[in-house]
Design an enzyme around this catalytic site. Structure first.
Site, short mmCIF file in Angstrom:
data_model
loop_
_atom_site.label_atom_id
_atom_site.label_comp_id
_atom_site.label_asym_id
_atom_site.label_seq_id
_atom_site.Cartn_x
_atom_site.Cartn_y
_atom_site.Cartn_z
N CYS A 1 -4.59 -14.48 7.00
CA CYS A 1 -3.28 -13.40 7.90
C CYS A 1 -3.70 -14.13 9.48
O CYS A 1 -4.11 -15.48 10.18
CB CYS A 1 -5.14 -11.84 7.78
SG CYS A 1 -3.97 -10.66 8.07
N GLU B 1 0.94 -1.03 -0.02
CA GLU B 1 0.00 0.02 -0.08
C GLU B 1 0.55 1.58 -0.19
O GLU B 1 0.18 2.62 -0.95
CB GLU B 1 -1.11 -0.08 1.01
CG GLU B 1 -0.66 -0.40 2.58
CD GLU B 1 -2.08 -0.63 3.38
OE1 GLU B 1 -1.96 0.40 4.38
OE2 GLU B 1 -2.73 -1.77 3.56
N HIS C 1 -11.09 -13.46 6.74
CA HIS C 1 -11.97 -11.57 6.80
C HIS C 1 -13.65 -13.01 7.20
O HIS C 1 -14.45 -12.05 6.93
CB HIS C 1 -11.80 -11.85 5.77
CG HIS C 1 -10.46 -10.76 5.71
ND1 HIS C 1 -9.82 -12.15 5.20
CD2 HIS C 1 -9.76 -9.85 5.86
CE1 HIS C 1 -8.76 -11.77 5.05
NE2 HIS C 1 -8.61 -10.23 5.63
#
Ligand code: GLN
Ligand code: ZN
Length: 778
Positions: A749, A628, A717
């Protein structure tokens, strides 16, 4: 010549995150819609008053949003995908929040795909939320507009007009802000590959024209129309779209457009921007001060120039004298000038006066939203009436800046001396991967397809309450420590029980993966109320890197030591990487970002070495946010990637070859940067792949990625528990694409946002899936 001040947008969250409190109470059913609308009106009124009190000439309206201004625009133009239409009236909050957050009507299903790993809306949803992604290179996230080939547009809400009227009733003549049609289309996605959203421009423009007509009828004389896409690499078609759009919008009588560009230089789009028939142009002179000359040379002389000279997205005081030096002549040459922040203040914290615990020395270097408005006022007086009108303000500002330049906090001699000693071998492991992995395998003695997790385990309400009680001083240090040790021990025992191969301690002691380290490093400050909206009601309080960074003492070694003492299996050391710490902080503006990053890299390197010395055989350095940080213009990518990779390598290369370095990245678009991912040369990388099956591995396959890799097989998620065959299939597929002996098995994650009740069966299944895949691939 006239000089005025203007703001492009004020943070809507409220000084004490009142918007978060109100919307979350509404979602939970604790307050009704009327109460929510009241809270929103109070926030808007407060912001208008605050800006008027600061002496601002041009006050924005329609910068308020319940969730996101791009979503507001999508709803306003009627781009409401079919799945939401049955939910409520097109202008209802029900429908709006369904687009923002999804909606659960029955059984738990998988969530919509969205990028990044922080986007967790918790519950499963029957109607998924719209996709969400980062707004340019900020940490604000917008809801991606969705269009179809037969897309029809219609003016569906009148929010800009309503808010203009609301402000007027309170005595404020505002300049409404709207997101421009070309940027909106460039951000839009179509499920239909063949559709170029830009082709919808002719259908969209009448809606914008109608809106402008209605704003003019309501009494607005200017409208700020945001077109930040003008700072991106654009195709000729996009440039043509700009010309077509603004030729059309110029036909609306009685309204002037301030075309706002920000986050970078117009660059090769400058001629396009200057050719548009608009009455004003806002340019970002913080990111791109050099563009002023070209703008002055090419602009029509009746164009109102909005000079974005105060940094709208960082926290430092401006150098007011330097700004006056640079722009005095613009005003005196007869241009109509507005003095403005570089971009909307949405990206800045609201008010420094709320900070009571900051080191006063550091605090004196800072300016949050309200303070930035005061700077605008001083600059206007300085330009319009001469410096004599603001002598005291300029002297105080110069004093703060001089103090900052000379302070020992910004000039740590030892850190600077050490950096000059860093040579190329600091960023190189001793031997190539092939040799390292041989040594590592001999020591670690792991099965093929070893199983592990990314680091954190669920941060349960108990964990959060204990931390809050400790922060408030209600739970003493020893009791808190004991609580964390019990949680950690339990997590370790459970990992052993289910048969994971490489264990983690669970990160229960960490509030946040960046803050935890920043709080232990020199050179970082933390605000109490410096919240910035990340998405919807979620706000973050980024650390402020004000000085040279160093590590006074080990940060994680004790926890690692405690954890490893409870098991014979390898316990991973767990660190956040330098690039991620940098990208999720407010970074000092008095030296290049890359230099700050190298300082952090050295601090992390010291920690890595200390972990190794304590006995850690595997150390993971997370670089969740490396991607990012990519600059907006492709031409700038390689430079960024080079120093980012170098920083990671500096942090990772102080250890012996037999120490295994892992990294983790929680995103999936690797194609464009795979060369740099390879150049990081981590022994093992774990990545997010589960949501798009294993397609994302293609980049690694094409690149012939040589090191080990753990493609996430469990989508954290979502609360959904993946089945054994499902994960085994993914692994077999990955093992066929890559080589089975490169493969690790892990979720995509960290698990901190999940509940143990989802995590436990999912990880049990994951271990089973690894066994199945081992035999299938054997
Ligand atoms: N180690 C961190 C965790 O597991 C990584 C989080 C992240 O990638 N954002 O929580
Ligand atoms: Zn992640």
């Amino acid at each position: 010549m006239t000089v005025t001040t203007a703001n492009l947008g004020f943070p809507r969250i409220g000084p004490r995150r009142e918007l978060k409190t109100a919307t979350e109470a509404f979602w939970a059913g604790r307050i009704d819609e009327a109460a929510l609308l009241d809270a929103a009106r109070a926030l808007r009124a407060g912001n208008w008053d605050r800006q008027k009190a600061a002496g601002l000439d041009v006050i924005p309206s329609n910068d308020f949003s319940f969730y996101d201004q791009v979503l507001d625009t999508s709803v306003m133009v009627g781009a409401i995908p079919a799945i939401y239409r049955a939910i409520g009236a097109p202008d209802s909050l029900d429908l709006y929040f369904a687009m923002a957050r999804g909606r659960q009507t029955g059984a738990v299903h998988d969530e919509a795909e969205r990028s990044g790993c922080i986007h967790d809306h918790g519950a499963g949803t029957d109607v998924p939320a719209q996709e969400m992604t980062k707004w340019f290179d900020t940490n604000y996230h917008y809801m991606v507009p969705e269009v179809t080939a037969d897309q029809a547009f219609a003016l569906t809400t009148s929010k800009p007009v309503d808010h203009f009227n609301e402000a007027r009733a309170l005595g404020h003549h505002t300049r409404p802000v709207i997101l421009g049609p070309v940027t909106w289309l460039l951000l839009a996605k179509s499920k239909d590959q063949a559709l170029d959203p830009l082709s919808l421009l002719p259908a969209l423009l009448p809606v914008y024209a109608e809106l402008l007509t209605r704003l003019a009828a309501a009494g607005a004389d200017w409208v700020q129309i945001d077109e930040p896409a003008l700072v991106l690499d654009l195709t000729d078609a996009a440039r043509d779209a700009y010309r077509a759009a603004y030729a059309e919008l110029a036909k609306v009588d009685g309204i002037k457009l301030m075309l706002a560009t920000y986050f970078g230089a117009l660059g090769d789009n400058l001629d396009t921007a200057l050719s548009l028939p608009v009455a004003g142009l806002h340019i970002d002179l913080v990111r791109a001060p050099e563009q002023i000359d070209a703008v002055l040379a090419g602009a029509r002389d009746d164009l109102v120039l909005s000079l974005g000279v105060v940094d709208g997205r960082n926290v430092w005081k401006s150098d007011l004298s330097a700004i006056l030096d640079r722009y005095e002549n613009v005003a005196s040459q007869g241009w109509h000038v507005q003095i403005a922040p570089s971009c909307s203040l949405l990206h800045a914290p609201i008010d420094l006066d709320l900070e009571t615990k900051l080191d006063p020395q550091v605090k004196d270097w800072l300016a949050f939203g309200v303070q930035k408005l005061a700077e605008l006022h001083t600059l206007r007086l300085g330009l319009a009436e001469g410096r004599g009108a603001v002598t005291a303000e300029l002297a105080a500002n110069a004093g703060s800046l001089a103090q900052r330049r000379q302070s020992a906090l910004t000039n740590n001699k030892a850190v600077r001396a050490r950096l000059t000693q860093v040579t190329a071998h600091w960023s190189r492991r001793r031997q190539p991967f092939g040799e390292r992995i041989r040594q590592q395998r001999a020591i670690l003695d792991l099965p093929p397809l070893p199983t592990t997790t990314i680091g954190s385990f669920p941060q349960t309400p108990e964990v959060r309450h204990a931390r809050a009680a400790h922060d408030r001083g209600e739970l003493d240090g020893a009791a808190y420590q004991q609580f964390l040790e019990i949680e950690t021990a339990r997590a370790i025992r459970w990992q052993e029980e289910i048969g994971l191969d490489v264990l983690v301690h669970g990160e229960f002691e960490r509030n946040d993966m960046v803050q935890y380290f920043g709080e232990q490093l020199d050179g970082f400050a933390f605000s109490r109320a410096g919240w910035v909206q990340s998405y919807g009601s979620r706000c973050v309080r980024p650390p402020i890197i004000y000085g040279d960074v160093s590590r006074p003492r080990p940060m994680t070694v004790q926890w690692w030591h405690y954890a490893q003492g409870l098991t014979d299996r390898p316990m991973k050391g767990m660190l956040t990487g330098p690039v991620t710490i940098l990208n999720w902080s407010f970074v000092r503006d008095d030296q290049p970002r890359e230099e700050t990053c190298r300082q952090i890299a050295l601090a992390i390197r010291d920690e890595v070495i200390d972990l190794e010395q304590a006995g850690a055989r595997i150390i993971q350095i997370d670089e969740a946010a490396l991607r990012e940080g990519l600059p907006l213009r492709q031409a700038d990518w390689q430079h960024y990637l080079d120093w980012a990779v170098e920083s990671f390598r500096i942090s990772a290369s102080g250890v012996a070859d037999e120490t295994q370095i892992h990294t983790h990245m929680c995103y999936s678009e690797f194609n464009e940067i795979i060369g740099s991912i390879g150049a990081m040369d981590a022994d093992v990388i774990s990545i997010e792949t589960s949501r798009s099956r294993m397609e994302l591995l293609d980049a690694f396959v094409d690149y012939k990625y040589p090191n080990e890799i753990g493609p996430g097989v469990y989508d954290i998620h979502s609360p959904r528990v993946p089945s054994v065959p499902e994960m085994a299939d993914l692994l077999v597929k990955a093992g066929e694409l890559l080589s089975p002996d490169q493969l690790w098995v892990n979720p995509d994650c960290g698990l901190k946002t999940r509940k143990w009740e989802d995590v436990k069966p999912a990880l049990v299944n994951m271990v089973e899936a690894a066994k199945a895949a081992r035999s299938a691939l054997a």
